[in-house]
Write an enzyme that holds these catalytic residues in place. Structure first.
Site, PDB file in Angstrom:
ATOM      1  N   LYS A 193     -14.273  -8.505   6.063  1.00 18.70           N
ATOM      2  CA  LYS A 193     -12.936  -8.179   6.941  1.00 18.70           C
ATOM      3  C   LYS A 193     -11.689  -8.856   6.105  1.00 18.70           C
ATOM      4  CE  LYS A 193     -15.167  -7.401  11.229  1.00 18.70           C
ATOM      5  NZ  LYS A 193     -15.401  -7.909  12.659  1.00 18.70           N
TER       6      LYS A 193
ATOM      7  N   LYS B 175      -4.802 -11.358   0.816  1.00 18.11           N
ATOM      8  CA  LYS B 175      -5.176 -12.643   1.814  1.00 18.11           C
ATOM      9  C   LYS B 175      -6.512 -13.291   1.232  1.00 18.11           C
ATOM     10  CE  LYS B 175      -3.849  -9.462   5.657  1.00 18.11           C
ATOM     11  NZ  LYS B 175      -4.442  -8.317   6.824  1.00 18.11           N
TER      12      LYS B 175
ATOM     13  N   ASP C 158      -1.704  -7.249  11.758  1.00 16.15           N
ATOM     14  CA  ASP C 158      -2.767  -6.709  10.818  1.00 16.15           C
ATOM     15  C   ASP C 158      -3.009  -5.343  11.284  1.00 16.15           C
ATOM     16  OD1 ASP C 158      -5.032  -7.014   8.865  1.00 16.15           O
ATOM     17  OD2 ASP C 158      -6.006  -7.006  10.535  1.00 16.15           O
ATOM     18  N   LEU C 159      -3.798  -4.669  10.282  1.00 17.39           N
ATOM     19  CA  LEU C 159      -3.809  -3.120  11.006  1.00 17.39           C
ATOM     20  C   LEU C 159      -5.651  -2.955  11.412  1.00 17.39           C
ATOM     21  CD1 LEU C 159      -3.026  -0.159  11.280  1.00 17.39           C
ATOM     22  CD2 LEU C 159      -3.979   0.313   8.855  1.00 17.39           C
ATOM     23  N   ASP C 160      -6.314  -3.052  10.372  1.00 18.63           N
ATOM     24  CA  ASP C 160      -7.723  -3.096  10.772  1.00 18.63           C
ATOM     25  C   ASP C 160      -8.272  -4.100  11.601  1.00 18.63           C
ATOM     26  OD1 ASP C 160     -10.402  -1.673   9.806  1.00 18.63           O
ATOM     27  OD2 ASP C 160     -10.568  -3.790   8.903  1.00 18.63           O
TER      28      ASP C 160
ATOM     29  N   GLU D  81      -4.309 -11.314  14.097  1.00 16.86           N
ATOM     30  CA  GLU D  81      -5.281 -11.307  12.939  1.00 16.86           C
ATOM     31  C   GLU D  81      -6.861 -10.905  13.531  1.00 16.86           C
ATOM     32  OE1 GLU D  81      -6.787 -10.596   9.971  1.00 16.86           O
ATOM     33  OE2 GLU D  81      -4.918 -10.345   8.853  1.00 16.86           O
ATOM     34  N   ASP D  82      -7.683 -10.354  12.924  1.00 17.54           N
ATOM     35  CA  ASP D  82      -9.097 -10.108  13.529  1.00 17.54           C
ATOM     36  C   ASP D  82      -9.952 -10.956  12.329  1.00 17.54           C
ATOM     37  OD1 ASP D  82      -8.557  -8.081  11.411  1.00 17.54           O
ATOM     38  OD2 ASP D  82     -10.673  -7.511  12.133  1.00 17.54           O
TER      39      ASP D  82
ATOM     40  N   SER E  75      -0.872  -5.711   6.193  1.00 20.97           N
ATOM     41  CA  SER E  75      -2.233  -5.226   6.005  1.00 20.97           C
ATOM     42  C   SER E  75      -2.779  -5.208   4.651  1.00 20.97           C
ATOM     43  CB  SER E  75      -2.670  -3.914   6.494  1.00 20.97           C
ATOM     44  OG  SER E  75      -3.934  -3.414   6.142  1.00 20.97           O
ATOM     45  N   ALA E  76      -4.106  -5.835   4.168  1.00 19.20           N
ATOM     46  CA  ALA E  76      -4.459  -5.706   3.082  1.00 19.20           C
ATOM     47  C   ALA E  76      -4.896  -4.174   2.418  1.00 19.20           C
ATOM     48  CB  ALA E  76      -5.908  -6.571   2.984  1.00 19.20           C
TER      49      ALA E  76
ATOM     50  N   THR F  12     -11.143   0.578  12.487  1.00 13.74           N
ATOM     51  CA  THR F  12     -11.721   1.322  11.164  1.00 13.74           C
ATOM     52  C   THR F  12     -12.492   0.259  10.524  1.00 13.74           C
ATOM     53  OG1 THR F  12      -9.529   0.421  10.487  1.00 13.74           O
ATOM     54  CG2 THR F  12      -9.946   2.814  10.834  1.00 13.74           C
TER      55      THR F  12
END
Ligand code: B16
Ligand code: MG
Length: 218
Positions: free
Chosen positions: A46, A146, A10-12, A170-171, A115-116, A18
């Protein structure tokens, strides 16, 4: 011994810090609409798409809006978000990420991003980190967001691996749900008491490498 062939990030909140800029932009939007956004909403925002987030924010403020107004409000939030990223540099990359990616690169493990965010590809290019990933699937490339697993399924397809041969990092609770629904292995990045549906949770990548991640499953 479990078989792991690819890693999907995942990115963020996993690669870059971010999430706070997303939330600050939502707070600013709520302020413009005349209410104070409760900080407890941050966790719920998130991992979900911009429009799904906007709907939650409007619901929090008890505000109704037409589809056209929603498009304008989402654009305003994104403009503020991008404004906060205009001086984006390495300082936004979460601790331990670069050494971890380097260790995977040295092992020859194929990597992808799922990423979303519709800004994900732009952010990775700006940070000159796109070269780590064989595939970057962002919010512009999916129909369902997601907690639907589409973004991760597309990433696994690009890597040409079965879902259960990939670990997703994933966060967010929604992202973990998405990965689980898609049949992936999932490691939560953050707090154990929040990310209860992950296989296991690590606080950050600091000190981790390919072997230490596989050891979490053995
Ligand atoms: P954008 P991720 C998600 O990124 C964020 O966690 C979420 O807060 C945001 O609303 C979503 O991207 C959409 O972002 O407005 O940039 O398209 O965690 O899936 O990498
Ligand atoms: Mg995230």
């Amino acid at each position: 011994m479990i078989e792991i062939k690819g890693f999907i990030f995942d990115l963020d909140g996993v690669i870059v810090d971010t999430a706070k800029y997303h939330f600050l932009s939502w707070v600013r939007l709520a302020d413009k609409l005349g209410f104070e956004l409760n900080t407890q909403v941050e966790e719920r925002l998130k991992g979900i798409s911009r429009m799904d987030s906007l709907n939650i924010v409007l619901e929090e403020g008890g505000i109704e809006a037409t589809e056209d107004e929603k498009i304008q409000l989402a654009k305003q939030k994104n403009d503020w978000y991008l404004e906060s990223l205009k001086d984006l540099d390495d300082s936004v990359v979460l601790e331990g990420v670069i050494p971890f990616l380097e260790s995977l690169k040295a092992e020859g493990i194929p990597l992808a991003v799922g990423s979303a965010s519709r800004n994900a590809t732009r952010i990775l290019h700006k940070l000159e980190m796109q070269h780590y990933f064989r595939s970057i699937v962002d919010g512009n490339m999916v129909i369902k967001t997601k907690p639907d697993p589409e973004v991760f399924i597309n990433a696994a397809r690009d890597l040409q691996f079965r879902e259960d041969h990939c670990i997703v990092f994933e966060d967010s609770k929604k992202g973990i749900k998405a990965a689980k629904t898609g049949g992936f292995k999932v490691i939560g990045i953050g707090k154990k008491d929040v990310l209860t549906e992950a296989d296991t949770v690590i606080e950050h990548f600091l000190g981790h490498n390919y072997r230490s991640i596989l050891d979490l499953y053995n």
